[in-house]
Design a protein around this motif. Structure first.
Motif, PDB file in Angstrom:
ATOM      1  N   GLU A 136     -12.377  -5.093  -3.285  1.00 32.57           N
ATOM      2  CA  GLU A 136     -11.233  -4.439  -2.679  1.00 32.57           C
ATOM      3  C   GLU A 136     -10.413  -5.420  -1.844  1.00 32.57           C
ATOM      4  O   GLU A 136     -10.964  -6.315  -1.186  1.00 32.57           O
ATOM      5  CB  GLU A 136     -11.682  -3.281  -1.783  1.00 32.57           C
ATOM      6  CG  GLU A 136     -12.235  -2.092  -2.541  1.00 32.57           C
ATOM      7  CD  GLU A 136     -12.542  -0.922  -1.614  1.00 32.57           C
ATOM      8  OE1 GLU A 136     -12.386  -1.090  -0.383  1.00 32.57           O
ATOM      9  OE2 GLU A 136     -12.932   0.141  -2.119  1.00 32.57           O
ATOM     10  N   LYS A 161       0.704   3.941   1.502  1.00 30.04           N
ATOM     11  CA  LYS A 161       0.826   4.617   2.793  1.00 30.04           C
ATOM     12  C   LYS A 161       1.525   3.775   3.854  1.00 30.04           C
ATOM     13  O   LYS A 161       1.512   4.125   5.038  1.00 30.04           O
ATOM     14  CB  LYS A 161      -0.563   5.041   3.297  1.00 30.04           C
ATOM     15  CG  LYS A 161      -1.200   6.130   2.443  1.00 30.04           C
ATOM     16  CD  LYS A 161      -2.492   6.648   3.068  1.00 30.04           C
ATOM     17  CE  LYS A 161      -3.087   7.777   2.232  1.00 30.04           C
ATOM     18  NZ  LYS A 161      -4.351   8.295   2.836  1.00 30.04           N
ATOM     19  N   GLU A 193      -8.076  -5.538   1.320  1.00 23.26           N
ATOM     20  CA  GLU A 193      -7.750  -4.733   2.492  1.00 23.26           C
ATOM     21  C   GLU A 193      -6.288  -4.964   2.891  1.00 23.26           C
ATOM     22  O   GLU A 193      -5.957  -5.982   3.490  1.00 23.26           O
ATOM     23  CB  GLU A 193      -8.660  -5.072   3.670  1.00 23.26           C
ATOM     24  CG  GLU A 193      -8.442  -4.144   4.867  1.00 23.26           C
ATOM     25  CD  GLU A 193      -9.284  -4.528   6.070  1.00 23.26           C
ATOM     26  OE1 GLU A 193      -9.540  -3.645   6.902  1.00 23.26           O
ATOM     27  OE2 GLU A 193      -9.670  -5.704   6.173  1.00 23.26           O
ATOM     28  N   HIS A 201       0.848  -1.188   0.000  1.00 24.34           N
ATOM     29  CA  HIS A 201       0.000   0.000   0.000  1.00 24.34           C
ATOM     30  C   HIS A 201       0.886   1.240   0.000  1.00 24.34           C
ATOM     31  O   HIS A 201       1.929   1.260   0.667  1.00 24.34           O
ATOM     32  CB  HIS A 201      -0.893  -0.007   1.254  1.00 24.34           C
ATOM     33  CG  HIS A 201      -2.026   0.968   1.201  1.00 24.34           C
ATOM     34  ND1 HIS A 201      -1.850   2.323   1.446  1.00 24.34           N
ATOM     35  CD2 HIS A 201      -3.352   0.792   0.927  1.00 24.34           C
ATOM     36  CE1 HIS A 201      -3.021   2.929   1.339  1.00 24.34           C
ATOM     37  NE2 HIS A 201      -3.949   2.038   1.020  1.00 24.34           N
ATOM     38  N   SER A 231      -5.546  -0.402   7.222  1.00 26.41           N
ATOM     39  CA  SER A 231      -6.748   0.095   7.888  1.00 26.41           C
ATOM     40  C   SER A 231      -6.325   1.206   8.850  1.00 26.41           C
ATOM     41  O   SER A 231      -5.363   1.050   9.598  1.00 26.41           O
ATOM     42  CB  SER A 231      -7.441  -1.030   8.658  1.00 26.41           C
ATOM     43  OG  SER A 231      -8.590  -0.563   9.324  1.00 26.41           O
ATOM     44  N   PRO A 232      -7.020   2.347   8.822  1.00 30.34           N
ATOM     45  CA  PRO A 232      -8.259   2.655   8.098  1.00 30.34           C
ATOM     46  C   PRO A 232      -8.043   3.310   6.748  1.00 30.34           C
ATOM     47  O   PRO A 232      -8.953   3.956   6.232  1.00 30.34           O
ATOM     48  CB  PRO A 232      -8.939   3.627   9.065  1.00 30.34           C
ATOM     49  CG  PRO A 232      -7.787   4.402   9.649  1.00 30.34           C
ATOM     50  CD  PRO A 232      -6.652   3.416   9.767  1.00 30.34           C
ATOM     51  N   SER A 233      -6.875   3.203   6.143  1.00 33.19           N
ATOM     52  CA  SER A 233      -6.589   3.838   4.855  1.00 33.19           C
ATOM     53  C   SER A 233      -7.472   3.272   3.752  1.00 33.19           C
ATOM     54  O   SER A 233      -7.985   2.153   3.844  1.00 33.19           O
ATOM     55  CB  SER A 233      -5.120   3.654   4.490  1.00 33.19           C
ATOM     56  OG  SER A 233      -4.275   4.240   5.456  1.00 33.19           O
ATOM     57  N   GLU A 234      -7.631   4.049   2.674  1.00 28.54           N
ATOM     58  CA  GLU A 234      -8.426   3.614   1.534  1.00 28.54           C
ATOM     59  C   GLU A 234      -7.736   2.451   0.829  1.00 28.54           C
ATOM     60  O   GLU A 234      -6.534   2.491   0.558  1.00 28.54           O
ATOM     61  CB  GLU A 234      -8.614   4.767   0.554  1.00 28.54           C
ATOM     62  CG  GLU A 234      -9.425   4.407  -0.677  1.00 28.54           C
ATOM     63  CD  GLU A 234      -9.554   5.570  -1.645  1.00 28.54           C
ATOM     64  OE1 GLU A 234     -10.134   5.368  -2.723  1.00 28.54           O
ATOM     65  OE2 GLU A 234      -9.067   6.670  -1.310  1.00 28.54           O
ATOM     66  N   ASN A 235      -8.489   1.416   0.530  1.00 25.22           N
ATOM     67  CA  ASN A 235      -7.966   0.263  -0.199  1.00 25.22           C
ATOM     68  C   ASN A 235      -8.616   0.192  -1.577  1.00 25.22           C
ATOM     69  O   ASN A 235      -9.641   0.833  -1.829  1.00 25.22           O
ATOM     70  CB  ASN A 235      -8.224  -1.027   0.588  1.00 25.22           C
ATOM     71  CG  ASN A 235      -7.446  -1.073   1.888  1.00 25.22           C
ATOM     72  OD1 ASN A 235      -6.239  -1.296   1.899  1.00 25.22           O
ATOM     73  ND2 ASN A 235      -8.137  -0.852   3.008  1.00 25.22           N
ATOM     74  N   ARG A 236      -8.021  -0.599  -2.465  1.00 20.91           N
ATOM     75  CA  ARG A 236      -8.462  -0.586  -3.861  1.00 20.91           C
ATOM     76  C   ARG A 236      -8.691  -1.996  -4.382  1.00 20.91           C
ATOM     77  O   ARG A 236      -8.209  -2.971  -3.828  1.00 20.91           O
ATOM     78  CB  ARG A 236      -7.396   0.111  -4.725  1.00 20.91           C
ATOM     79  CG  ARG A 236      -7.185   1.579  -4.391  1.00 20.91           C
ATOM     80  CD  ARG A 236      -6.004   2.133  -5.180  1.00 20.91           C
ATOM     81  NE  ARG A 236      -4.738   1.592  -4.705  1.00 20.91           N
ATOM     82  CZ  ARG A 236      -3.559   1.838  -5.285  1.00 20.91           C
ATOM     83  NH1 ARG A 236      -3.510   2.570  -6.368  1.00 20.91           N
ATOM     84  NH2 ARG A 236      -2.453   1.330  -4.781  1.00 20.91           N
ATOM     85  N   SER A 237      -9.414  -2.064  -5.497  1.00 18.05           N
ATOM     86  CA  SER A 237      -9.577  -3.322  -6.223  1.00 18.05           C
ATOM     87  C   SER A 237      -8.725  -3.337  -7.487  1.00 18.05           C
ATOM     88  O   SER A 237      -8.530  -4.396  -8.085  1.00 18.05           O
ATOM     89  CB  SER A 237     -11.046  -3.551  -6.586  1.00 18.05           C
ATOM     90  OG  SER A 237     -11.535  -2.489  -7.394  1.00 18.05           O
TER      91      SER A 237
END
Length: 246
Positions: free
Chosen positions: A220, A82, A222, A80, A225-231
């Motif tokens: 998506e 981040k 994961e 990720h 967390s809690p950051s935005e995750n993607r598909s």
């Protein structure tokens, strides 16, 4: 959006298979070819993989003097954007705050390579344009932490932001234990790239490949967390490879 990508993926796969059936393979008009088969392996660096992304293996065969088809396998770690690594000052062990899962990608792909600039027999550089497509096999493994509940109770378990205080994380659990608990998430992958091949001997090849990769899943993944995750994951990559030709 992921479902639209997967629909496009299956359409492109159909085009690739159809073209492979009707493609013109090696014939006597191509007797000046320096080789007919090629096997390479390499190290992958990409914008989603940190310092070292993964490893690649590829087998290519001649269609004609200006085109090849290839079968490849890539094994990479997807991170990720981040992710930040911290160190526990008491134990010296490190961990990624907020990480929920690892994502390892297996990419078996079928590709076509078009020769843009052909290499001389024992000198020069050959430039190929590559497109490849295939299923994306995601291994989603829980990110395990060593967590200090109190002085007499330390547990190794998956990070949960609702339960765990970052200040009590002692370090990261064993990756082998995480892989044993992994789950498979299926999707699709597509890449386009340029390869630059060098070599002073016709039986050996060295070079690098640079391009872009797209991985898509139906839901998506994961990672944080809690950051935005993607598909859908896109990345630029650079692969250094070495191999043999026959």
């Amino acid at each position: 959006m992921a479902n639209r990508f997967l629909s496009s993926f299956f359409f492109l796969a159909f085009i690739f298979v159809s073209s492979s059936v009707f493609g013109q393979f090696y014939n006597e008009a191509d007797d000046d070819l320096l080789y007919r088969r090629e096997f390479t392996y390499g190290l992958n660096f990409n914008t989603n993989g940190g310092l070292l992304g993964g490893v690649t293996f590829k087998h290519a065969r001649v269609i004609n003097k200006f085109m090849f088809h290839s079968f490849s396998l890539e094994i990479v770690n997807v991170k990720h954007p981040k992710e930040t690594r911290y160190q526990n000052i008491n134990t010296g062990s490190s961990y990624v705050a907020g990480k929920r899962n690892y994502l390892f990608m297996l990419r078996p792909q079928y590709g076509r390579e078009i020769v843009l600039f052909q290499k001389a027999k024992e000198q020069g550089v050959q430039v190929n344009w590559i497109t490849a497509i295939g299923p994306g096999i995601g291994l989603v493994a829980p990110y395990l932490i060593d967590y200090n509940y109190d002085r007499d109770l330390i547990r190794t378990e998956q990070y949960d932001p609702a339960v765990h205080d970052i200040s009590r994380i002692l370090g990261t659990g064993r990756i082998t234990e995480s892989l044993a608990k992994s789950k498979i998430q299926l999707g699709g992958s597509f890449k386009t790239s340029l390869s630059f091949e060098f070599g002073t001997f016709k039986n050996n090849v060295t070079g690098f490949e640079a391009g872009f990769m797209i991985d898509a899943f139906t839901k998506e993944i994961e990672i944080m967390s809690p950051s935005e995750n993607r598909s859908i994951y896109t990345s630029a990559f650079l692969t250094f490879f070495y191999g043999a030709r026959k």
